[in-house]
Design an enzyme around this catalytic site. Sequence first.
Site, PDB file in Angstrom:
ATOM      1  N   ALA A   1       0.858  -1.192   0.000  1.00 56.24           N
ATOM      2  CA  ALA A   1       0.000   0.000   0.000  1.00 56.24           C
ATOM      3  C   ALA A   1       0.891   1.238   0.000  1.00 56.24           C
ATOM      4  CB  ALA A   1      -0.877  -0.010   1.241  1.00 56.24           C
TER       5      ALA A   1
ATOM      6  N   GLY B   1       0.802  -5.155   0.927  1.00 53.80           N
ATOM      7  CA  GLY B   1      -0.306  -5.274  -0.033  1.00 53.80           C
ATOM      8  C   GLY B   1       0.140  -5.887  -1.343  1.00 53.80           C
TER       9      GLY B   1
ATOM     10  N   GLU C   1      -0.003  -9.488  -0.714  1.00 53.41           N
ATOM     11  CA  GLU C   1      -1.420  -9.878  -0.662  1.00 53.41           C
ATOM     12  C   GLU C   1      -2.025  -9.907  -2.075  1.00 53.41           C
ATOM     13  OE1 GLU C   1      -2.900  -8.248   3.648  1.00 53.41           O
ATOM     14  OE2 GLU C   1      -1.949  -6.802   2.284  1.00 53.41           O
TER      15      GLU C   1
ATOM     16  N   GLU D   1       3.907  -5.249   7.575  1.00 52.00           N
ATOM     17  CA  GLU D   1       2.989  -4.263   8.159  1.00 52.00           C
ATOM     18  C   GLU D   1       3.218  -4.060   9.657  1.00 52.00           C
ATOM     19  OE1 GLU D   1       0.782  -5.743   4.495  1.00 52.00           O
ATOM     20  OE2 GLU D   1       2.235  -6.499   5.929  1.00 52.00           O
TER      21      GLU D   1
HETATM   22  C1  LIG Z   1      -2.785  -3.363   2.753  1.00 49.08           C
HETATM   23  C2  LIG Z   1      -1.529  -3.798   3.340  1.00 49.08           C
HETATM   24  O1  LIG Z   1      -1.814  -4.870   4.160  1.00 49.08           O
HETATM   25  C3  LIG Z   1      -0.803  -2.797   4.156  1.00 49.08           C
HETATM   26  C4  LIG Z   1      -1.637  -1.688   4.632  1.00 49.08           C
HETATM   27  C5  LIG Z   1       0.470  -2.381   3.454  1.00 49.08           C
HETATM   28  O2  LIG Z   1       0.763  -2.764   2.378  1.00 49.08           O
HETATM   29  S1  LIG Z   1       1.485  -1.350   4.342  1.00 49.08           S
HETATM   30  C6  LIG Z   1       2.946  -1.206   3.343  1.00 49.08           C
HETATM   31  C7  LIG Z   1       3.765  -2.452   3.467  1.00 49.08           C
HETATM   32  N1  LIG Z   1       4.974  -2.299   2.678  1.00 49.08           N
HETATM   33  C8  LIG Z   1       6.140  -2.064   3.266  1.00 49.08           C
HETATM   34  O3  LIG Z   1       6.252  -1.960   4.461  1.00 49.08           O
HETATM   35  C9  LIG Z   1       7.354  -1.907   2.369  1.00 49.08           C
HETATM   36  C10 LIG Z   1       8.014  -0.596   2.666  1.00 49.08           C
HETATM   37  N2  LIG Z   1       9.143  -0.349   1.776  1.00 49.08           N
HETATM   38  C11 LIG Z   1      10.318  -0.977   1.977  1.00 49.08           C
HETATM   39  O4  LIG Z   1      10.519  -1.808   2.841  1.00 49.08           O
HETATM   40  C12 LIG Z   1      11.439  -0.570   1.067  1.00 49.08           C
HETATM   41  O5  LIG Z   1      11.193   0.707   0.591  1.00 49.08           O
HETATM   42  C13 LIG Z   1      11.602  -1.510  -0.132  1.00 49.08           C
HETATM   43  C14 LIG Z   1      10.347  -1.689  -0.829  1.00 49.08           C
HETATM   44  C15 LIG Z   1      12.175  -2.822   0.362  1.00 49.08           C
HETATM   45  C16 LIG Z   1      12.647  -0.843  -1.122  1.00 49.08           C
HETATM   46  O6  LIG Z   1      13.801  -0.540  -0.397  1.00 49.08           O
HETATM   47  P1  LIG Z   1      14.952   0.367  -1.102  1.00 49.08           P
HETATM   48  O7  LIG Z   1      16.042   0.473  -0.100  1.00 49.08           O
HETATM   49  O8  LIG Z   1      15.241  -0.165  -2.407  1.00 49.08           O
HETATM   50  O9  LIG Z   1      14.303   1.805  -1.338  1.00 49.08           O
HETATM   51  P2  LIG Z   1      13.757   2.823  -0.242  1.00 49.08           P
HETATM   52  O10 LIG Z   1      14.701   3.950  -0.113  1.00 49.08           O
HETATM   53  O11 LIG Z   1      13.374   2.107   0.978  1.00 49.08           O
HETATM   54  O12 LIG Z   1      12.425   3.329  -0.964  1.00 49.08           O
HETATM   55  C17 LIG Z   1      12.500   4.093  -2.154  1.00 49.08           C
HETATM   56  C18 LIG Z   1      11.460   5.172  -2.059  1.00 49.08           C
HETATM   57  O13 LIG Z   1      10.159   4.560  -2.080  1.00 49.08           O
HETATM   58  C19 LIG Z   1       9.405   4.969  -0.962  1.00 49.08           C
HETATM   59  N3  LIG Z   1       8.551   3.829  -0.562  1.00 49.08           N
HETATM   60  C20 LIG Z   1       8.940   2.557  -0.400  1.00 49.08           C
HETATM   61  N4  LIG Z   1       7.886   1.784  -0.053  1.00 49.08           N
HETATM   62  C21 LIG Z   1       6.800   2.584  -0.014  1.00 49.08           C
HETATM   63  C22 LIG Z   1       5.405   2.379   0.258  1.00 49.08           C
HETATM   64  N5  LIG Z   1       4.917   1.176   0.549  1.00 49.08           N
HETATM   65  N6  LIG Z   1       4.591   3.453   0.211  1.00 49.08           N
HETATM   66  C23 LIG Z   1       5.081   4.683  -0.097  1.00 49.08           C
HETATM   67  N7  LIG Z   1       6.401   4.960  -0.382  1.00 49.08           N
HETATM   68  C24 LIG Z   1       7.231   3.914  -0.348  1.00 49.08           C
HETATM   69  C25 LIG Z   1      10.450   5.333   0.088  1.00 49.08           C
HETATM   70  O14 LIG Z   1       9.945   6.234   1.028  1.00 49.08           O
HETATM   71  C26 LIG Z   1      11.530   5.979  -0.772  1.00 49.08           C
HETATM   72  O15 LIG Z   1      11.094   7.289  -1.060  1.00 49.08           O
HETATM   73  P3  LIG Z   1      12.119   8.445  -1.222  1.00 49.08           P
HETATM   74  O16 LIG Z   1      12.911   8.504   0.032  1.00 49.08           O
HETATM   75  O17 LIG Z   1      12.983   8.093  -2.401  1.00 49.08           O
HETATM   76  O18 LIG Z   1      11.284   9.670  -1.433  1.00 49.08           O
END
Ligand SMILES: C[C@H](O)[C@H](C)C(=O)SCCNC(=O)CCNC(=O)[C@H](O)C(C)(C)COP(=O)([O-])OP(=O)([O-])OC[C@H]1O[C@@H](n2cnc3c(N)ncnc32)[C@H](O)[C@@H]1OP(=O)([O-])[O-]
Length: 719
Positions: free
Chosen positions: A61, A100, A103, A123
């Site tokens: 998400a 997500g 999922e 999450e």
């Molecule tokens: C329904 C559902 O059940 C629920 C509710 C959800 O799904 S909740 C969401 C669950 N998802 C997560 O927890 C994954 C979170 N992301 C990460 O773990 C890592 O990002 C990455 C995927 C392993 C990549 O790592 P990276 O080292 O290559 O790059 P980065 O520097 O980290 O990220 C590169 C850029 O992308 C942005 N970014 C990464 N993931 C994002 C996300 N999910 N949403 C928004 N921005 C995101 C981050 O802020 C950065 O921005 P900027 O600084 O460049 O402006």
Amino acid sequence: MARYELVKRSVALITLTNPPVNALSSPVRHAIANSMERALSDPKVRAVVICGENGRFCGGADIREFAGPLRGPPLIPVLEAIEAGDKPVVAAIEGMALGGGFELALFCHYRIAQSKARLGLPEVTLGILPAAGGTQRLPRLIGIPAALEMITTGRHISAQEALKLGIVDQVTDQNACETALEFALKAVGKPLSPRRVSTLTTPCPPDLDALLEAATMQVKKKTPGVMAPLACIQAVRAAATMPYSKGMKRESELMATLFNSGQARALQYCFFAQRTAGKWTLPSGAQWNNSKPREIRSAAVIGLGTMGRGIVVSLARVGISVIAVESEKKLLENGRQMVIGMLERDAKRRGVSASLNLLKFTLSLQDLKDVDLVIEAVFEDMALKKRVFQELSKVCRPGTLLCTNTSGLDVDALAGVTDRPHLVAGMHFFSPAHVMKLLEVVCGPRSSSETIATAMSLGKKMGKVSVAVGNCPGFVGNRMLKPYLDQATFLLEEGATPEQIDKALEDFGFAMGVFRMSDLAGLDVGWRVRKESGLTGPDVDPKNPPRKRQGRRYCPIPDMVCEQGRFGQKTGRGWYKYDKPGDTNAKPDPLIQNLLETYRSRYGIQPRNISDQEIIERCLFVLANEGFRILEDGMAARPEDIDVIYLFGYAFPRHRGGPMFYASMVGLERVLERLEHYHQAHPDVPHLEPSALLKKLVACGSPPVQQWREHIKTMRSHL
Ligand SMILES: C[C@H](O)[C@H](C)C(=O)SCCNC(=O)CCNC(=O)[C@H](O)C(C)(C)COP(=O)([O-])OP(=O)([O-])OC[C@H]1O[C@@H](n2cnc3c(N)ncnc32)[C@H](O)[C@@H]1OP(=O)([O-])[O-]
């Protein structure tokens, strides 16, 4: 934001296009829904493949959308249309399928993963739970124990582990999208109902209650007071005990208890703060995205003490050749053996071969003439460090960067004794240096942007969370630590005990209270610093009142404890007693109680009952107050940097967001009012006097922490 193509004449290829991680933002959810509708209604289409642009399937998400009211189509109905469709849908997982995104793949009928892909439901690390069916569908696919572990830890797993668990149907070293297209064509005509995860029965272990009880105990012990892991366990229980639709309802009920919680906001703040911290700027206007770092292939580390050894390991394990220097043969040999042991253990843990061939050990600085960068990690003594920097400046070729691991001495003073002050910066590691993720990169007034860019990128290469800070005594982390430690000892004078203060801080979320932490670090370290800065010891003017230094309140209790040879765990006695030196199990020591009572009666201090609230307020509000002063002084560019330093360097509880975020959550008005209250009670403690920036922010209506920068910009900046 998804591209729709008909390929191989009968496969609809839906490509998510929302860089950088193809997050499931509102436009992407719209696009998936429209693309699926098109594919399911187009008679030419016999199968569907979903993939992500740029070799990244989906990062979940869009976390940025959580801050505001959720817009656009809810995710679950979009995903349900995929599973319910009468055409096989194959997820082509490249890069990552997280949250997500994972999922989404679980709603597809088949999953193909590229061998380097990472999958997971992280999450819980954001203070929430997998709310698009993850808690109900993963257990149905892989069973309760494995699903519980993945969901309560948020761990990313490899494609190989996902295959073994039965999450993915195939792992390929080739392009997953190409492989998925072939796979989809072969899946046409095969029955889909057994591929619909929602229809599966959750394999239930006979000892379900015991298993869930054990998991509950474990997370309560590991993360006391943290809500999300417990809610995850409840959701997985529903997967084992309820029909799918009821379980999905339970999942969204539990998500509702977490989504707007303070802990979720704090953990999501930490997620972005950690990524913001790397975006440094300098007063010159030089910044992270317009300053080219040099590549560091060879380095040298001066001094093989605890810090030096950890730094050598951190460099060598990322493929940088290292020359390690010591002043005496015995120290060199001792250091060599310990470094080799650490590297071999580390390599074994990571399942790789130890890069011992990258190491060289020497007694001569002459051997450093061709290295790209030097990190000095000798004893914390300015005169000694200056001699080393003078020598290095003669020996090293003109372009070599000279960095110091000092934990608080003046970096510019060291730069001043070299022929290259622009190539000098601080690289302040935290002990143990090969374990702790934090690196304070100290920008001296003459450090060039190329030097800072190089130090920051080297930190990232070593797997550190690097934060650029200004050059002032104690930099950011240690500068804030002093008033925090002072408050803790002042509270001892006034009637509290080490156990009470530690319990209040541990109930707040710290893994260790301040006194247990000090016993671990060694009380003699701080004692030496207090002696060197003339606060205690033989150089103090005997006419000085024992509880005053430079007109400020001073607490000599820590000195009295050290004068008794109580240095903490290493001596088996400190603020607590231990069964033997090196033991870690802290027990209250009646001798400390006696020492406090004797001390109070000697100085006529009437002990009073001190509430845990007062302990938290005085210790944490004074920490934040010094943080505000650091922002005023321009020694940190934004509050996020300070919070990242405390999260990764001082074990500040992540579900509290860090000292600055916590202050904003409590409410700056309250923090100001409490500091004024305590400063009035203790006028001889300047650190309790509210900072100008705090007052200014309250006057501006206490904006959220992410907006403080606007108010800071108008102040002087050293970063
Ligand atoms: C329904 C559902 O059940 C629920 C509710 C959800 O799904 S909740 C969401 C669950 N998802 C997560 O927890 C994954 C979170 N992301 C990460 O773990 C890592 O990002 C990455 C995927 C392993 C990549 O790592 P990276 O080292 O290559 O790059 P980065 O520097 O980290 O990220 C590169 C850029 O992308 C942005 N970014 C990464 N993931 C994002 C996300 N999910 N949403 C928004 N921005 C995101 C981050 O802020 C950065 O921005 P900027 O600084 O460049 O402006």
